[in-house]
Design a protein around this motif. Structure first.
Motif, PDB file in Angstrom:
ATOM      1  N   UNK A 212      49.053  48.456  32.811  1.00 54.38           N
ATOM      2  CA  UNK A 212      48.207  48.205  31.640  1.00 54.38           C
ATOM      3  C   UNK A 212      46.740  48.077  32.054  1.00 54.38           C
ATOM      4  N   UNK A 213      46.477  47.352  33.116  1.00 60.93           N
ATOM      5  CA  UNK A 213      45.118  47.202  33.630  1.00 60.93           C
ATOM      6  C   UNK A 213      45.180  47.129  35.151  1.00 60.93           C
ATOM      7  N   UNK A 214      44.141  47.583  35.789  1.00 63.36           N
ATOM      8  CA  UNK A 214      44.178  47.760  37.237  1.00 63.36           C
ATOM      9  C   UNK A 214      42.765  48.004  37.752  1.00 63.36           C
ATOM     10  N   UNK A 215      42.624  48.018  39.063  1.00 67.02           N
ATOM     11  CA  UNK A 215      41.344  48.367  39.684  1.00 67.02           C
ATOM     12  C   UNK A 215      41.606  49.115  40.983  1.00 67.02           C
ATOM     13  N   UNK A 224      37.404  49.624  37.365  1.00 65.73           N
ATOM     14  CA  UNK A 224      38.339  48.741  36.671  1.00 65.73           C
ATOM     15  C   UNK A 224      38.750  49.406  35.367  1.00 65.73           C
ATOM     16  N   UNK A 225      40.057  49.635  35.177  1.00 70.31           N
ATOM     17  CA  UNK A 225      40.590  50.176  33.941  1.00 70.31           C
ATOM     18  C   UNK A 225      41.252  49.070  33.129  1.00 70.31           C
ATOM     19  N   UNK A 226      40.841  48.899  31.868  1.00 70.92           N
ATOM     20  CA  UNK A 226      41.364  47.839  31.013  1.00 70.92           C
ATOM     21  C   UNK A 226      42.146  48.416  29.845  1.00 70.92           C
ATOM     22  N   UNK A 245      45.028  39.309  30.964  1.00 75.35           N
ATOM     23  CA  UNK A 245      44.107  40.371  31.366  1.00 75.35           C
ATOM     24  C   UNK A 245      42.726  39.807  31.678  1.00 75.35           C
ATOM     25  N   UNK A 246      42.258  38.902  30.864  1.00 74.57           N
ATOM     26  CA  UNK A 246      40.941  38.312  31.096  1.00 74.57           C
ATOM     27  C   UNK A 246      40.926  37.512  32.391  1.00 74.57           C
ATOM     28  N   UNK A 247      41.969  36.725  32.640  1.00 80.58           N
ATOM     29  CA  UNK A 247      42.053  35.948  33.879  1.00 80.58           C
ATOM     30  C   UNK A 247      42.068  36.867  35.092  1.00 80.58           C
ATOM     31  N   UNK A 248      42.875  37.922  35.009  1.00 78.13           N
ATOM     32  CA  UNK A 248      42.923  38.881  36.122  1.00 78.13           C
ATOM     33  C   UNK A 248      41.571  39.541  36.329  1.00 78.13           C
ATOM     34  N   UNK A 249      40.898  39.929  35.232  1.00 80.56           N
ATOM     35  CA  UNK A 249      39.611  40.611  35.341  1.00 80.56           C
ATOM     36  C   UNK A 249      38.594  39.735  36.075  1.00 80.56           C
ATOM     37  N   UNK A 250      38.544  38.462  35.728  1.00 84.14           N
ATOM     38  CA  UNK A 250      37.579  37.593  36.415  1.00 84.14           C
ATOM     39  C   UNK A 250      37.894  37.485  37.894  1.00 84.14           C
ATOM     40  N   UNK A 287      30.910  38.881  28.754  1.00 83.25           N
ATOM     41  CA  UNK A 287      30.351  37.825  29.613  1.00 83.25           C
ATOM     42  C   UNK A 287      30.771  37.968  31.082  1.00 83.25           C
ATOM     43  N   UNK A 288      31.983  38.456  31.303  1.00 82.93           N
ATOM     44  CA  UNK A 288      32.430  38.680  32.684  1.00 82.93           C
ATOM     45  C   UNK A 288      31.712  39.877  33.299  1.00 82.93           C
ATOM     46  N   UNK A 289      31.480  40.918  32.507  1.00 83.64           N
ATOM     47  CA  UNK A 289      30.717  42.058  33.019  1.00 83.64           C
ATOM     48  C   UNK A 289      29.328  41.609  33.476  1.00 83.64           C
TER      49      UNK A 289
END
Length: 476
Positions: A212-215, A224-226, A245-250, A287-289
């Protein structure tokens, strides 16, 4: 690095078809497509119309002397090539049921940290129409290292048949020669929460979101694909949620030390088109970006092109700061939609008249981007720059003492191999050519005790001749 691409796209498509040795040989109902390509690995996926055990033959410098074989005799296959060299052009073909494809070429990802990257991106293309094919062919002609698919890859509903007809059919030449990664669009999610999308693509994975999401890193760029649909609550919560997803992204962005960061997803945080800006995506992710130095955010969904100013919060960011630039690149083939409002102050460029794609080159501390139509018309161009520390210098070779043993050069770093779904096996390959032959009697040009000066250059050759004479006498 030189890569050969044919501009005669009909010929390229023809080169992917089977040349059969008998009338009963199977054929490919889906041409090979490159997935999960890294510095040392690549997955070749394809589909047959008959049951047999296929193999991929591959090699460098135009050869195909190595082989990797599938472990099953089904019709859907994803064969992993491992032990590849970074930044290297490989030739490959598929053998199955007494037939084989004509060879095509691709290149592996560069050595991690390499400061030269070239990629293309576009979304909203899966229509199987002339506009989609023109965009795909134009991207192939640019010879990118990587292709990012920004969602709505198979209209109208992301069914199995639509993936076959609207993605893999019209884009076969591009997908066979350029590694691709994707994010799902809202149209993929119409069918069983995008299950055909996940069934047909072999994507990188994350620890909490799977595909689903990865980097991944490509050279000195962190991608980073979301899954924006997951963030909007369209996925099953046990497979993908906004919170996970948000936790992983950060965690992912904070851990990356790559000098360039590019995020891609389907729904745009900033758009003045028909759908407009997606407030949840803006609130939860931008905000994370900003916090972790994302440079470029690529999206689709609206069928136009638009570039924002560098944005912070809900407004244009201060000129004294570095903030993300947002692009909508939704002109890949679906019908274009006109802007119905005046150009907002945060928009730099927008275009609703032309299908087109994004072409990006990242060299050292300069990111140069162009948005082009299939005919080569320039829709937009821009440059992002930053100061990078000097690249690590390779140590000069050390001249060994004539009496010391030879130095063995260690291979450079490679990223861990990500196995493709399904059962596949790798074969160590067929015997190589002369370059693979062992050193005869240990008398190579760098043998211990041999000087590398001109006066000694003929000694190894003389020793080889003498060794040959002695062998012939022993045989008698």
């Amino acid at each position: 690095m030189h890569r050969l691409y044919s501009l005669a796209f009909g010929a390229v498509a023809a080169a992917l078809t089977f040349t059969a040795s008998s009338a009963s040989a199977a054929s490919l109902t889906r041409q090979p497509y490159l997935q999960r390509v890294g510095p040392d690995t690549a997955t070749i996926a394809f589909r047959l119309d008959g049951n047999c055990v296929p193999a991929v033959r591959y090699g460098t410098q135009g050869s195909t002397h190595q082989s990797a074989q599938s472990a099953d005799a089904g019709r859907n296959h994803a064969i992993v090539l491992s032990g590849l060299q970074p930044g290297t052009e490989y030739t490959y073909l598929v053998e199955a049921c007494g037939a084989r494809t004509n060879p095509v070429r691709f290149s592996t990802a560069p050595v991690p940290g390499t400061r030269s990257v070239h990629f293309t991106a576009v979304g909203d293309f899966g229509m199987n129409n002339a506009d989609q094919r023109s965009v795909a062919n134009a991207m192939l002609a640019r010879e990118p290292e990587l292709f990012l698919m920004l969602g709505d890859n198979a209209y109208d509903s992301g069914t199995e048949a639509e993936f076959q007809n609207n993605l893999f059919g019209p884009m076969a030449p591009l997908l066979a020669q350029v590694p691709s990664v994707a994010v799902p669009g809202n149209h993929e999610y119409v069918t069983n929460r995008a299950q055909p999308y996940f069934d047909n693509l072999y994507l990188p994975t994350s620890s909490t979101g799977g595909e689903h999401y990865y980097s991944f890193d490509w050279g000195h760029v962190h991608f980073v694909g979301l899954d924006a649909n997951c963030a909007m609550g369209m996925a099953s919560q046990d497979r993908c949620s906004l919170a996970s997803q948000r936790k992983w992204l950060e965690q992912d962005l904070s851990a990356s030390d790559a000098p360039w960061k590019v995020v891609f997803l389907h729904y745009p945080p900033w758009s003045s088109g028909e759908h407009g800006s997606q407030p949840l995506i803006r609130r939860e992710f931008t905000p994370l970006f900003e916090k972790y130095g994302v440079d470029l955010v690529l999206t689709g969904h609206d069928h136009h092109y638009e570039r924002s100013q560098p944005m912070k919060g809900n407004a244009v960011g201060p000129s004294s700061e570095r903030n993300p630039t947002y692009l909508v690149v939704g002109g890949g083939g679906a019908s274009l939609r006109p802007f119905e409002t005046s150009k907002p102050s945060w928009t730099v460029v927008r275009n609703d008249q032309d299908h087109g794609y994004l072409d990006v080159k990242v060299e050292e501390g300069t990111l140069s981007a162009q948005v082009l139509t299939p005919s080569g018309k320039l829709i937009d161009s821009f440059t992002l720059t930053k100061d990078l520390p000097p690249a690590p210098q390779e140590e000069p070779p050390v001249t060994a003492d004539p009496g010391s043993p030879p130095t063995v050069e260690q291979p450079g770093p490679t990223q861990p191999e990500t196995p493709a779904p399904g059962t596949v096996t790798g074969n160590p390959g067929l015997p190589g050519g002369p370059e693979d032959e062992e050193d005869v009697d240990g008398l190579g040009p760098n043998a211990p005790g041999c000087s590398t000066g001109p006066a000694m250059a003929l000694l190894p050759a003389g020793a080889l001749v003498l060794a040959g004479v002695l062998r012939r006498r022993r045989r008698r």
